[in-house]
Write an enzyme that holds these catalytic residues in place. Structure first.
Site, mmCIF file in Angstrom:
data_model
loop_
_atom_site.group_PDB
_atom_site.id
_atom_site.type_symbol
_atom_site.label_atom_id
_atom_site.label_comp_id
_atom_site.label_asym_id
_atom_site.label_seq_id
_atom_site.Cartn_x
_atom_site.Cartn_y
_atom_site.Cartn_z
ATOM 1 N N GLY A 195 0.812 -1.218 0.000
ATOM 2 C CA GLY A 195 0.000 0.000 0.000
ATOM 3 C C GLY A 195 0.843 1.265 0.000
ATOM 4 N N SER A 196 0.601 2.174 -0.926
ATOM 5 C CA SER A 196 1.508 3.305 -1.055
ATOM 6 C C SER A 196 0.979 4.326 -2.066
ATOM 7 C CB SER A 196 2.889 2.792 -1.493
ATOM 8 O OG SER A 196 2.742 1.860 -2.551
ATOM 9 N N ARG A 197 1.874 5.219 -2.470
ATOM 10 C CA ARG A 197 1.527 6.315 -3.380
ATOM 11 C C ARG A 197 2.746 6.612 -4.254
ATOM 12 N NH1 ARG A 197 -1.496 11.608 -1.371
ATOM 13 N NH2 ARG A 197 -0.908 13.188 -2.893
#
Length: 227
Positions: A195-197
């Site tokens: 999970g990240s950006r």
């Protein structure tokens, strides 16, 4: 057995990032698989089923599918799978005095997490910044979270940045690049765990081809066009 799996492209070679499962996933997958086998052999079938489900999810999370990158050399391709959550003009401390078009892409735990080069060029610098682990869909995560910045320069001298940003669950950013490398559009360059950006900073004169809310795929979806 590992040699057979490597030849089949399921497990990675030491310097190869094209296998179906990226090597960074093995420290998670192997212990989980071992615990699953032990649980079943010991007769704890319920626990074994739970562990099997978790193992299957982790294997799936570290998947590394093939992608077909558009041939138009002026296109800038998405560096990440996910959803576009923000498009804006922005500045960056890494390039003071310049304004960019910034596209923010949120990657949830169900997206492919292997990142890809948006445009062919030279890796001018790589800068790691320690930080917090706020939820990656928050705007302040862009400035406060752990992140890794890669500056690319195209053959005609234009520069853009790709920023890997850790999220609430992510605790490790992986980047396979080195400064001075020549890279190709669509080439795999790293990943962020769980999970990240990812943010893409394009030259201000670029034409943006996506909108907020669009779903994009790394190595395939055109994000913008250099004009």
């Amino acid at each position: 057995m590992q040699d057979i799996l490597r030849e089949a492209g399921i497990l990675p070679n030491d310097s190869d990032h094209s296998s179906y499962i990226v090597g960074e996933g093995l420290p998670f997958i192997i212990p989980l698989a071992g615990a699953t086998v032990i649980a079943f052999v010991s007769g704890f079938n319920g626990v074994g089923l739970v562990l099997f489900g978790v193992t299957a999810f982790v294997v799936w999370f570290f998947r590394n599918p093939q992608r077909t990158t558009p041939e138009n050399g002026r296109l800038v391709i998405s560096p990440a799978d996910g959803r576009v959550i923000r498009i804006e003009e922005a500045t960056s401390d890494e390039q003071p005095g310049r304004t960019f078009q910034k596209i923010s892409i949120f990657m949830n735990v169900f997206n492919v997490h292997v990142n890809r080069i948006p445009c062919a060029g030279e890796v001018r610098f790589i800068r790691y910044r320690a930080g917090k682990f706020l939820s990656a869909n928050l705007d302040k995560a862009s400035a406060l979270n752990e992140r890794n910045i890669v500056l690319l320069r195209t053959a005609d001298g234009r520069e853009m940045m790709t920023v890997q940003i850790a999220g609430l669950i992510a605790r490790r950013i992986v980047c396979w690049l080195k400064e001075g490398m020549q890279v190709s559009r669509g080439e795999r360059f790293g990943l962020i765990r769980f999970g990240s950006r990812v943010e893409l900073f394009l030259p201000i004169e670029s034409t943006i081809l996506v909108r907020t809310g669009d779903k994009v795929r790394a190595g395939e979806t055109p994000i913008g066009e250099l004009t």
